[in-house]
Design a protein around this motif. Structure first.
Motif, PDB file in Angstrom:
ATOM      1  N   GLU A  37      53.940  50.366 -41.538  1.00  0.00           N
ATOM      2  CA  GLU A  37      54.283  48.957 -41.734  1.00  0.00           C
ATOM      3  C   GLU A  37      54.183  48.519 -43.190  1.00  0.00           C
ATOM      4  OE1 GLU A  37      51.691  46.970 -39.023  1.00  0.00           O
ATOM      5  OE2 GLU A  37      52.717  47.743 -37.230  1.00  0.00           O
ATOM      6  N   GLN A  38      53.924  49.448 -44.103  1.00  0.00           N
ATOM      7  CA  GLN A  38      53.872  49.120 -45.520  1.00  0.00           C
ATOM      8  C   GLN A  38      55.264  48.717 -46.020  1.00  0.00           C
ATOM      9  OE1 GLN A  38      51.109  49.401 -47.885  1.00  0.00           O
ATOM     10  NE2 GLN A  38      49.901  49.462 -45.997  1.00  0.00           N
ATOM     11  N   ASP A 104      40.739  55.266 -40.082  1.00  0.00           N
ATOM     12  CA  ASP A 104      40.779  54.224 -41.099  1.00  0.00           C
ATOM     13  C   ASP A 104      42.177  53.615 -41.154  1.00  0.00           C
ATOM     14  OD1 ASP A 104      38.163  54.871 -41.649  1.00  0.00           O
ATOM     15  OD2 ASP A 104      38.631  56.087 -43.404  1.00  0.00           O
ATOM     16  N   THR A 105      42.313  52.534 -41.892  1.00  0.00           N
ATOM     17  CA  THR A 105      43.614  51.872 -42.011  1.00  0.00           C
ATOM     18  C   THR A 105      43.883  51.495 -43.460  1.00  0.00           C
ATOM     19  OG1 THR A 105      42.590  49.748 -41.467  1.00  0.00           O
ATOM     20  CG2 THR A 105      43.658  50.942 -39.671  1.00  0.00           C
ATOM     21  N   MET A 106      45.182  51.391 -43.778  1.00  0.00           N
ATOM     22  CA  MET A 106      45.619  50.992 -45.109  1.00  0.00           C
ATOM     23  C   MET A 106      46.037  49.528 -45.066  1.00  0.00           C
ATOM     24  SD  MET A 106      48.417  52.944 -47.503  1.00  0.00           S
ATOM     25  CE  MET A 106      47.295  54.321 -47.761  1.00  0.00           C
ATOM     26  N   LEU A 107      45.572  48.743 -46.005  1.00  0.00           N
ATOM     27  CA  LEU A 107      45.882  47.324 -46.014  1.00  0.00           C
ATOM     28  C   LEU A 107      47.331  47.080 -46.430  1.00  0.00           C
ATOM     29  CD1 LEU A 107      42.729  47.289 -45.996  1.00  0.00           C
ATOM     30  CD2 LEU A 107      42.900  45.141 -47.279  1.00  0.00           C
ATOM     31  N   PRO A 108      47.948  46.018 -45.913  1.00  0.00           N
ATOM     32  CA  PRO A 108      49.329  45.701 -46.290  1.00  0.00           C
ATOM     33  C   PRO A 108      49.483  45.578 -47.798  1.00  0.00           C
ATOM     34  CG  PRO A 108      48.639  44.351 -44.429  1.00  0.00           C
ATOM     35  CD  PRO A 108      47.409  45.077 -44.915  1.00  0.00           C
ATOM     36  N   GLY A 109      50.579  46.123 -48.309  1.00  0.00           N
ATOM     37  CA  GLY A 109      50.872  46.043 -49.735  1.00  0.00           C
ATOM     38  C   GLY A 109      50.174  47.072 -50.583  1.00  0.00           C
ATOM     39  N   GLN A 112      52.546  49.728 -52.351  1.00  0.00           N
ATOM     40  CA  GLN A 112      53.289  49.094 -53.435  1.00  0.00           C
ATOM     41  C   GLN A 112      52.390  48.913 -54.657  1.00  0.00           C
ATOM     42  OE1 GLN A 112      56.790  47.972 -53.393  1.00  0.00           O
ATOM     43  NE2 GLN A 112      56.159  48.223 -55.522  1.00  0.00           N
ATOM     44  N   ALA A 113      51.146  48.491 -54.436  1.00  0.00           N
ATOM     45  CA  ALA A 113      50.216  48.278 -55.540  1.00  0.00           C
ATOM     46  C   ALA A 113      49.863  49.596 -56.232  1.00  0.00           C
ATOM     47  CB  ALA A 113      48.952  47.590 -55.031  1.00  0.00           C
ATOM     48  N   ILE A 114      49.652  50.650 -55.446  1.00  0.00           N
ATOM     49  CA  ILE A 114      49.326  51.955 -56.041  1.00  0.00           C
ATOM     50  C   ILE A 114      50.520  52.474 -56.832  1.00  0.00           C
ATOM     51  CG2 ILE A 114      48.695  54.341 -55.524  1.00  0.00           C
ATOM     52  CD1 ILE A 114      47.294  53.249 -52.988  1.00  0.00           C
ATOM     53  N   ALA A 115      51.719  52.328 -56.279  1.00  0.00           N
ATOM     54  CA  ALA A 115      52.924  52.790 -56.982  1.00  0.00           C
ATOM     55  C   ALA A 115      53.097  52.043 -58.303  1.00  0.00           C
ATOM     56  CB  ALA A 115      54.150  52.596 -56.088  1.00  0.00           C
ATOM     57  N   ARG A 116      52.836  50.749 -58.282  1.00  0.00           N
ATOM     58  CA  ARG A 116      52.962  49.957 -59.511  1.00  0.00           C
ATOM     59  C   ARG A 116      51.938  50.411 -60.548  1.00  0.00           C
ATOM     60  NH1 ARG A 116      51.917  45.325 -57.443  1.00  0.00           N
ATOM     61  NH2 ARG A 116      54.060  44.957 -56.758  1.00  0.00           N
ATOM     62  N   ARG A 117      50.714  50.724 -60.101  1.00  0.00           N
ATOM     63  CA  ARG A 117      49.676  51.181 -61.043  1.00  0.00           C
ATOM     64  C   ARG A 117      50.043  52.542 -61.636  1.00  0.00           C
ATOM     65  NH1 ARG A 117      47.469  50.753 -64.814  1.00  0.00           N
ATOM     66  NH2 ARG A 117      45.241  50.896 -65.309  1.00  0.00           N
ATOM     67  N   ILE A 118      50.652  53.411 -60.821  1.00  0.00           N
ATOM     68  CA  ILE A 118      51.106  54.711 -61.330  1.00  0.00           C
ATOM     69  C   ILE A 118      52.139  54.514 -62.424  1.00  0.00           C
ATOM     70  CG2 ILE A 118      52.483  56.742 -60.704  1.00  0.00           C
ATOM     71  CD1 ILE A 118      51.048  56.720 -57.999  1.00  0.00           C
ATOM     72  N   GLU A 119      53.065  53.593 -62.188  1.00  0.00           N
ATOM     73  CA  GLU A 119      54.108  53.341 -63.190  1.00  0.00           C
ATOM     74  C   GLU A 119      53.516  52.748 -64.462  1.00  0.00           C
ATOM     75  OE1 GLU A 119      58.366  50.902 -63.576  1.00  0.00           O
ATOM     76  OE2 GLU A 119      57.140  50.745 -61.764  1.00  0.00           O
ATOM     77  N   ASP A 215      41.886  47.898 -59.212  1.00  0.00           N
ATOM     78  CA  ASP A 215      40.790  47.066 -58.716  1.00  0.00           C
ATOM     79  C   ASP A 215      41.295  46.235 -57.538  1.00  0.00           C
ATOM     80  OD1 ASP A 215      38.428  45.740 -58.431  1.00  0.00           O
ATOM     81  OD2 ASP A 215      38.762  44.360 -60.102  1.00  0.00           O
ATOM     82  N   ARG A 216      41.586  46.925 -56.441  1.00  0.00           N
ATOM     83  CA  ARG A 216      42.153  46.279 -55.250  1.00  0.00           C
ATOM     84  C   ARG A 216      41.710  47.056 -54.019  1.00  0.00           C
ATOM     85  NH1 ARG A 216      46.416  46.280 -51.548  1.00  0.00           N
ATOM     86  NH2 ARG A 216      47.710  44.386 -51.467  1.00  0.00           N
ATOM     87  N   VAL A 217      41.320  46.363 -52.978  1.00  0.00           N
ATOM     88  CA  VAL A 217      40.945  47.026 -51.727  1.00  0.00           C
ATOM     89  C   VAL A 217      42.219  47.498 -51.037  1.00  0.00           C
ATOM     90  CG1 VAL A 217      39.918  46.732 -49.448  1.00  0.00           C
ATOM     91  CG2 VAL A 217      38.829  45.706 -51.458  1.00  0.00           C
ATOM     92  N   CYS A 218      42.341  48.799 -50.896  1.00  0.00           N
ATOM     93  CA  CYS A 218      43.538  49.384 -50.290  1.00  0.00           C
ATOM     94  C   CYS A 218      43.274  50.005 -48.916  1.00  0.00           C
ATOM     95  CB  CYS A 218      44.131  50.460 -51.203  1.00  0.00           C
ATOM     96  SG  CYS A 218      44.777  49.815 -52.767  1.00  0.00           S
ATOM     97  N   VAL A 219      42.020  50.343 -48.633  1.00  0.00           N
ATOM     98  CA  VAL A 219      41.688  51.027 -47.385  1.00  0.00           C
ATOM     99  C   VAL A 219      40.526  50.319 -46.713  1.00  0.00           C
ATOM    100  CG1 VAL A 219      40.744  53.168 -46.391  1.00  0.00           C
ATOM    101  CG2 VAL A 219      42.549  53.282 -48.114  1.00  0.00           C
ATOM    102  N   TYR A 220      40.628  50.190 -45.392  1.00  0.00           N
ATOM    103  CA  TYR A 220      39.497  49.772 -44.577  1.00  0.00           C
ATOM    104  C   TYR A 220      38.853  51.015 -43.986  1.00  0.00           C
ATOM    105  CZ  TYR A 220      40.039  44.663 -44.491  1.00  0.00           C
ATOM    106  OH  TYR A 220      40.049  43.328 -44.828  1.00  0.00           O
TER     107      TYR A 220
END
Length: 756
Positions: A37-38, A104-109, A112-119, A215-220
């Motif tokens: 659902e990302q 575990d679960t991945m939070l919405p977005g 996208q946030a990880i991809a943006r940080r890689i770029e 600096d963002r919560v990505c995983v529960y």
């Protein structure tokens, strides 16, 4: 290893997300859905079935068929978490690797946030991101070292030497994105055994030349109530020594990283201390050996000139005592009520003393205590088990707990006790076996040697137990901690299908054994004959040739008082005199709310007080319900079911549900009264649409109900037999006859088969 490959639609996706799975059927769908659902879609999802003995393999295959981004990988033997991840890496095509544990679960977005940080960081070796812990009671707690990430996030791109505090983060694989060619260049692999993340995490972070932090919560990170495998008692915790040997072997092979030896030595000693003091990890007879190994490893791996780390005494820090509540003095104005209160208080103390005294006496090995529906009736799975116990274990003595106004009572001669009476507390103290479809009171103390069987009283569509943590309307003030204290008394949890097994695992996380035996109350349905059907209709006074609709609405948590969801008189008048409408109110409601009579069309009969719901099922040609669990039982008869879901969105929002009944439906589903009337006037209630939906529904939810459930329970629980009759596949079971249907040709019915 076998694979089912589904193309992600991209030659080289940005991410390969690797999800190793083992015995997580209750949570796997949540995990996979959180990825699929990302909003960011340039990835492949490699789901590795580590030879899981539950339903994980089938779930994975279903997802792979439904979504081309999912790659199903089935290992031929169980290899453990680390090697399962390696199998996923060997198959991965993405530029970056991500690992996600299957509960575990991945939070919405997040993608996208990880991809943006890689770029932004121009393709660093690593991107480290934040996580939070989710708890069984609904709490969410942040990462205790979030401050380290917040500080590092301001530094742009760096190497570990510039932010050495990152070594203090939890040693896990799933809070990072790894550039795949960096991993392959170094040849990093996960070892087998416990604590496999340790010799992966430290070398990877040390070797990375470029690290970026998000600096963002990505995983529960799900904190299961039973704890992870690392909280199980085993000598496998000795693996921690081998894993740190691998960490220091990496440093030996790469002396340019010697500057990290001191920090890793301190982390190692702290890790040993955690294993030593954590209750329930080390067997008692292994603790001295563990400390000897600790001392040896510490002496061997301590860098020259580095001070010895403080060992401590290996004692757990005691929890703070809660402040005792102050006693309050009653007002003199309450003088008139003092005698009554004193009498009540004295009675309570006498009963408590009696209960304590009874617990000093031996457990009676031949006594089984039964209850159902909050002591309100002799019914459901407990009653069916009792009947079979009389047949297969005649030496057992039954005691039933029943209120004075119980709607049904056991056969003559079966002892009954009133809740809270002396007889009740004696039964609680002395009984060997305890069978209930709800819970016994919280004040009950489970003694060593006593056995509790939780039979439940339906397949759950609605959320239950701790899954209600996020649904305050459905929870209605339920104390989840106290609930779980009662659940911890269970030795066995009975299920009628693997869907329920997974649901109970989520809703009631504890250490009981799941018995996938079917529901004993449904034996009566599966084994029914044409004579049984005719007898049920005769008792209800059903005229020959009349079609019977059994209407069973469920309780709405969002209603403060009972509310009729269907205009019964209008419905009865419209469907016509060829029908009889049996109406059964939910047991929470005052049964006098429904009146029997005739409405110029169908005969209208209130059967709320009828003692046997199973006989009502047998008499009915069709079940009309909304979200009641009766649909799962009735489906065993393979007769039409109509779902009236006029408030589905409100119901699922306020109560929470495990699936969408309007999609995975047992028959024809409608959402307006006009549609409902049309279904019956047109005959669609008993047409091809209904048949097709019901066939799939029965395969899923009537999985273990083959007519021998009670026998399996008695043989396992009361007779201690581990070999019980196998479940007959649904395609090989005889279908109970419908009303007016002549008996089929002679078939070997489940109850006639040779017993074990």
């Amino acid at each position: 290893m076998t694979q089912t490959h589904s193309s992600s639609g991209s030659e080289v996706p940005l991410f390969s997300i690797i999800v190793p799975t083992y015995k997580v059927q209750a949570f796997l769908r949540d995990c996979l859905d959180s990825v699929l659902e990302q909003s960011f879609r340039d990835y492949e999802l490699l789901v590795v079935n580590d030879c899981s003995p539950d339903g994980c393999g089938a779930i994975i295959d279903d997802y792979a068929k439904a979504d081309p981004r999912v790659v199903a990988m089935h290992l031929e033997q169980n290899v453990g978490l680390g090697r399962a991840r390696n199998a996923g890496m060997a198959r991965a095509k993405g530029r970056y690797l991500l690992f996600l544990d299957s509960d575990d679960t991945m939070l919405p977005g997040s993608l996208q946030a990880i991809a943006r940080r890689i770029e932004e960081a121009e393709n660093p070796d690593l991107v480290v991101f934040d996580y939070s812990r989710t708890h069984w009671d609904g709490r969410i707690t942040p990462n205790a070292r979030a401050d380290v990430l917040a500080k590092a996030a301001k530094q742009g791109v760096f190497a570990l030497k510039d932010q050495p505090e990152l070594l203090n983060l939890l040693q896990v694989a799933w809070n990072k994105a790894y550039r795949r060619d960096f991993i392959e260049q170094w040849g990093f692999q996960y070892p087998s055994g416990y604590y496999e993340d340790t010799p992966w995490t430290y070398p990877v972070m040390i070797a990375a030349e470029t690290i970026a932090v998000l600096d963002r919560v990505c995983v529960y990170y799900r904190q299961r109530r039973q704890g992870s495998i690392l909280h199980s008692t085993s000598r496998k915790h000795f693996d921690v020594f081998d894993q740190y040997d691998l960490v220091f072997a990496f440093l030996d092979e790469n002396p340019r990283f010697d500057e990290y030896r001191g920090a890793l030595y301190e982390r190692m000693v702290n890790h040993f201390r955690v294993v030593d003091v954590s209750p329930g990890r080390l067997p008692d007879d292994a603790r001295a050996e563990f400390r000897e190994r600790w001392a040896e490893a510490e002496g061997r791996l301590r860098p020259e000139g580095h001070p010895a780390a403080p060992r401590g005494k290996g004692q757990m820090i005691p929890a703070k005592h809660r402040e005792k509540a102050r006693k309050t003095v009653r007002s003199l104005k309450q003088k008139k009520s003092v005698p009554a209160k004193l009498k009540k208080k004295l009675r309570k103390r006498v009963l408590q003393a009696y209960y304590r005294a009874q617990r000093l006496l031996p457990v009676q090995q031949d006594v089984a205590v039964f209850a159902a529906y909050w002591n309100g009736s002799y019914s459901c799975n407990p009653a069916a088990i009792h009947e079979k116990m009389k047949e297969l274990a005649p030496g057992m003595k039954a005691v039933w707990i029943l209120k004075n106004d119980a709607t049904s009572r056991p056969p003559k001669g079966v002892p009954t006790v009133h809740p809270g009476s002396l007889g009740f507390w004696k039964a609680m103290a002395r009984g060997k076996y305890f069978v209930n479809n709800v819970n016994f009171p919280p004040s009950v103390v489970k003694r060593p040697g006593q056995v509790h069987l939780q039979t439940h009283h339906g397949t759950p569509l609605k959320r239950m137990g701790v899954d209600l943590a996020d649904y305050p309307v459905g929870r209605r003030g339920m104390n989840l901690v106290r609930l779980m204290d009662r659940v911890d008394r269970w030795d066995y949890s009975l299920t009628s299908n693997s869907f329920s097994t997974a649901a109970w695992d989520r809703a009631y996380p504890s250490y009981y054994e799941a018995l996938e035996y079917g529901y004993p109350r449904n034996d009566q349905l599966v084994n029914a004959s044409a004579a049984d059907v005719a007898a049920a209709r005769k008792k209800l006074g059903i005229a020959e040739g009349t079609k019977v609709i059994l209407y069973t609405p469920t309780h709405r948590d969002y209603h403060d008082a009972p509310k009729q969801m269907l205009d019964l008189e209008k419905f009865a008048e419209t469907v016509g005199s060829e029908f009889t409408l049996l109406v059964r109110a939910h047991y929470f409601y005052d049964q006098s709310l429904l009146a029997s009579g005739s409405a110029g069309g169908a005969r209208l009969v209130d059967v709320s007080s009828y003692p046997s719901v199973e006989e009502l099922y047998l008499a009915a040609d069709c079940l009309l319900t909304d979200y009641s669990s009766v649909m799962f039982d009735y489906a065993n008869l393979d007769r039409p079911i109509v779902i009236y879901a006029n408030d589905w969105e409100v119901y699922r929002t306020t109560r929470g549900t495990y699936f969408d009944i309007t999609v995975d439906t047992p028959g024809v589903t409608v959402q307006t009264e006009e549609e409902l009337l049309e279904v019956f006037t047109s005959g669609r209630w008993n047409g091809p649409e209904s048949d097709a939906a019901r066939a799939e529904f029965r395969r899923t939810f009537c999985e273990f109900d083959d007519g021998r459930a009670a026998e399996r329970v008695v043989r396992k629980v009361f007779l201690g037999q581990n070999e019980v009759p196998p479940v007959l596949p649904i395609g090989e079971r005889p279908v109970p006859p419908r009303p007016g249907q002549q008996p089929l040709a002679e078939v070997t019915r489940p109850r006639d088969r040779e017993t074990v």
